[in-house]
Design an enzyme around this catalytic site. Structure first.
Site, short mmCIF file in Angstrom:
data_model
loop_
_atom_site.label_atom_id
_atom_site.label_comp_id
_atom_site.label_asym_id
_atom_site.label_seq_id
_atom_site.Cartn_x
_atom_site.Cartn_y
_atom_site.Cartn_z
N SER A 23 0.72 -1.22 -0.02
CA SER A 23 0.19 0.17 -0.11
C SER A 23 0.92 1.17 -0.02
CB SER A 23 -0.88 0.21 1.18
OG SER A 23 -1.59 1.21 1.21
N LYS A 42 -4.51 -6.47 3.24
CA LYS A 42 -4.68 -5.30 2.32
C LYS A 42 -5.78 -5.15 1.93
CE LYS A 42 -2.99 -2.42 -0.70
NZ LYS A 42 -3.56 -2.41 -1.89
N HIS A 59 -7.68 -3.43 4.67
CA HIS A 59 -6.92 -2.01 4.86
C HIS A 59 -7.90 -1.18 3.64
CE1 HIS A 59 -4.44 0.93 2.83
NE2 HIS A 59 -3.89 1.19 3.70
N ASN A 60 -8.01 -1.62 2.38
CA ASN A 60 -8.73 -0.83 1.65
C ASN A 60 -10.20 -0.40 1.72
OD1 ASN A 60 -6.18 -1.16 -0.09
ND2 ASN A 60 -7.20 -1.12 -1.83
N GLU A 98 -10.15 2.26 4.33
CA GLU A 98 -9.75 3.60 3.73
C GLU A 98 -11.36 3.96 2.83
OE1 GLU A 98 -6.48 2.94 0.78
OE2 GLU A 98 -7.76 4.04 -0.65
P1 NBP Z 1 -0.19 -2.12 -14.61
O1 NBP Z 1 -1.33 -2.73 -13.53
O2 NBP Z 1 -0.63 -1.29 -15.41
O3 NBP Z 1 0.39 -3.44 -15.28
C1 NBP Z 1 1.38 -3.07 -16.24
C2 NBP Z 1 2.60 -4.21 -16.36
O4 NBP Z 1 1.84 -5.29 -16.42
C3 NBP Z 1 3.31 -3.94 -17.35
O5 NBP Z 1 4.66 -4.11 -16.79
C4 NBP Z 1 3.00 -5.01 -18.35
O6 NBP Z 1 4.03 -5.31 -19.42
C5 NBP Z 1 2.73 -6.17 -17.49
N1 NBP Z 1 1.82 -7.10 -18.22
C6 NBP Z 1 0.53 -7.19 -18.52
BR1 NBP Z 1 -0.47 -5.64 -18.53
N2 NBP Z 1 0.35 -8.19 -19.17
C7 NBP Z 1 1.40 -9.10 -19.10
C8 NBP Z 1 1.64 -10.31 -19.56
N3 NBP Z 1 0.69 -11.28 -19.98
N4 NBP Z 1 2.66 -10.85 -19.18
C9 NBP Z 1 3.85 -10.01 -18.79
N5 NBP Z 1 3.36 -8.97 -18.27
C10 NBP Z 1 2.26 -8.25 -18.60
O7 NBP Z 1 0.93 -1.82 -13.41
P2 NBP Z 1 0.94 -0.85 -12.26
O8 NBP Z 1 0.16 0.15 -12.29
O9 NBP Z 1 2.65 -0.73 -11.94
O10 NBP Z 1 0.64 -1.89 -11.43
C11 NBP Z 1 1.43 -3.27 -10.92
C12 NBP Z 1 0.21 -3.85 -9.99
O11 NBP Z 1 0.28 -2.99 -8.65
C13 NBP Z 1 -1.24 -4.07 -10.28
O12 NBP Z 1 -1.61 -5.27 -9.65
C14 NBP Z 1 -1.84 -2.99 -9.45
O13 NBP Z 1 -3.14 -3.41 -9.05
C15 NBP Z 1 -0.92 -2.86 -8.20
N6 NBP Z 1 -1.20 -1.57 -7.86
C16 NBP Z 1 -0.86 -1.19 -6.71
C17 NBP Z 1 -0.89 0.12 -6.25
C18 NBP Z 1 -0.87 0.39 -4.67
O14 NBP Z 1 -0.95 1.50 -4.06
N7 NBP Z 1 -0.40 -0.59 -4.00
C19 NBP Z 1 -1.02 1.20 -6.94
C20 NBP Z 1 -1.27 0.97 -8.22
C21 NBP Z 1 -1.22 -0.51 -8.64
P3 NBP Z 1 4.33 -4.61 -20.67
O15 NBP Z 1 5.08 -3.53 -20.25
O16 NBP Z 1 4.96 -5.55 -21.45
O17 NBP Z 1 2.85 -4.16 -21.25
#
Ligand code: NBP
Length: 476
Positions: free
Chosen positions: A128, A182, A185-186, A189
């Site tokens: 988070s 987690k 937590h959300n 939130e």
């Molecule tokens: P995204 O959720 O936008 O995912 C993009 C990534 O996934 C890229 O690296 C993309 O590769 C890869 N990808 C996909 Br789409 N399909 C794929 C496949 N079939 N094989 C291999 N790679 C694949 O990224 P993010 O926004 O950085 O979020 C990542 C995770 O973190 C998600 O689960 C999200 O829910 C979570 N998250 C959490 C928070 C938080 O506050 N904790 C915030 C935001 C996100 P590519 O570059 O080749 O397309």
């Protein structure tokens, strides 16, 4: 093999997490399906630490020390499964796959079981704090085996947020425990934000105050028991002016709250476990309601505002009432969230330390707040605490807040200002403390129409009244 840990998936979250690892002195193998992201990470931030880039997944796995620890940071759902399937044949017994995405805990349980059959550890980990947290120190909630935590613990505890020398990371429990915590937590939130929004709305209506004036009130509140990241940024957002129109920013934003679904997951899980998380549920439904623009428009036409202005008698008393009502409602929401975690822990045999969970949330995450220390104290002092509401620090605040809470909810109802989370939290409190609930009548009705039987207050056993017959009572 030179890297201590690897990250595959270098979109914004993965990239920042990899940088955080490197900045903390860990050598990080990095990989992304599209190699351009890997190249740009190394080109732009290669000087922050030791990155070991690979363009193929096989090379990436080959660059890791054993037992290997691979963090998967790709889009949740099918992409996560696709990456795991590609990884399995490349890994060896004892290696660890860490999913730091926003997975549903049931998916994490399924994946953990599948990887265990291959001799691999699967560690669903809640992270988070968004992009900034990932880079500067998030709140980290790892599930999975204790064995995997021996390798991951020292790394995660170092890169997590630190509060008063304590890391905002600790092992939550086996398989899906981390993602479950987690999720809750959300949910909390959601409740916290809804309560803040209702407080703002009430202050605005009751005081005829401007957003900037209300920002000041929140800034003041942030100096006391309510001190938290969300209260702090509420002051920031309310104080912001839209550059294009010169109006308060909050007045130019469309009043329809969106959601990515973790509130819904929390409520669904609570329904399955039979835990009344009414604060989180009200918050989730309030967002849904706000999005039903057509219905809102139809209702507005049929039931227009009477146009009566609500003006409170005494400004300072009202502000203090709203503050107390907010604190009491917030305590209810956290009490319910912790009940939910305890129920999940029992259902899935996770043995989650509730006080420890509060520690993880003290920094790095969105709900970081001063009063999480009090939650830790409460559960450390009494691990079997029946509800957080009765722990001394919380009980005192709730008791002291009750008259204010009632005035605020009554004022809101009279003035026609919707305060669903305030009202429902108060109702929850009153229901918990009631000597008798009308549940007795519900049992009577169920027995009348469906012979569902009931228990008596004065004798053991199940009973049924012959409602259609002579109304005598028989053992059920
Ligand atoms: P995204 O959720 O936008 O995912 C993009 C990534 O996934 C890229 O690296 C993309 O590769 C890869 N990808 C996909 Br789409 N399909 C794929 C496949 N079939 N094989 C291999 N790679 C694949 O990224 P993010 O926004 O950085 O979020 C990542 C995770 O973190 C998600 O689960 C999200 O829910 C979570 N998250 C959490 C928070 C938080 O506050 N904790 C915030 C935001 C996100 P590519 O570059 O080749 O397309």
């Amino acid at each position: 093999a030179t890297a201590q840990i690897g990250v595959t998936g270098l979109a914004v979250m993965g990239r920042n997490l990899a940088r955080n690892l490197a900045r903390n002195g860990f050598s990080v193998a990095v990989h992304n399906r599209t190699p351009a992201r890997t190249r740009s990470l190394v080109a732009e931030h290669g000087d922050e630490g030791t990155f070991v880039p690979s363009e193929s997944l096989a090379d990436f796995v080959g660059s890791l020390e054993r037992p290997r620890a691979v963090i998967v940071m790709v889009k949740a759902g099918a992409p996560t499964d696709a990456v795991i399937d590609e990884l399995i044949p490349l890994l060896e017994e004892g290696d660890i796959v860490v999913d730091c995405g926003n997975a549903h805990f049931a998916d994490t349980r399924r994946r953990e079981e599948a990887l265990r059959a291959h001799g691999l550890h699967f560690v669903g980990t809640g992270v988070s704090g968004g992009e900034e947290g990932a880079l500067r120190g998030p709140s980290i909630m790892p599930g999975g085996s204790a064995e995997s935590y021996q390798k991951l613990g020292p790394i995660f505890e170092k890169i997590a947020a630190q509060v008063e020398g304590e890391s905002c990371c600790r092992h939550v429990g086996p398989d899906g425990a981390g993602h479950f915590v987690k999720m809750v937590h959300n949910g909390i939130e959601y409740a916290d934000m809804q309560l803040i929004a209702e407080a703002y709305d009430l202050l605005r209506a009751g005081l005829s105050a401007t957003p900037a004036e209300i920002a000041e009130i929140f800034r003041e509140w942030n100096g006391g028991e309510l001190e938290s990241f969300l209260i702090e940024i509420t002051a920031d957002v309310l104080g912001h002016t839209d550059a294009a129109t010169g109006k308060a920013f909050v007045d130019v934003v469309l009043d329809q709250a969106e959601q990515k679904g973790t509130g819904r997951w929390t409520v669904q899980s609570a329904l399955d476990l039979g835990i009344p998380i009414t604060g989180i549920a009200e918050a989730t439904f309030a967002r849904s309601l706000s999005g039903h623009a057509d219905q809102r428009e139809a209702a507005r036409r049929v039931f227009p505002d009477a146009g009566e202005k609500w003006q409170v008698d005494d400004r300072d008393t009202f502000v203090e009432d709203v503050r107390r009502a907010l604190l009491a409602s917030k305590i209810v929401a956290y009490a319910q969230g912790f009940d939910h975690i305890r129920a999940g822990s029992r259902e899935y045999d996770w043995n989650i330390d509730l006080g420890g969970t509060a520690t993880i949330w003290r920094g790095g995450c969105i709900i970081r707040a001063r009063f999480l220390d009090r939650i830790k104290e409460a559960y450390d002092g009494e691990p079997d605490l029946s509800t957080l509401l009765v722990a001394p620090w919380f009980a005192e605040r709730v008791s002291a807040g009750v008259p204010a809470w009632r005035r605020v909810v009554a004022d809101a109802a009279r003035a026609g200002v919707p305060a669903p989370a305030f009202a429902s939290s108060l109702a929850y409190f009153d229901a918990l403390r009631a000597a008798r609930l009308p549940a007795a009548l519900i049992q009577g009705l169920r027995d009348n129409f469906g012979a569902h039987t009931y228990h008596r207050v004065d004798r053991a056993g199940s009973f049924h009244t012959l409602w259609a017959g002579d109304r005598s009572e028989v053992e059920g």
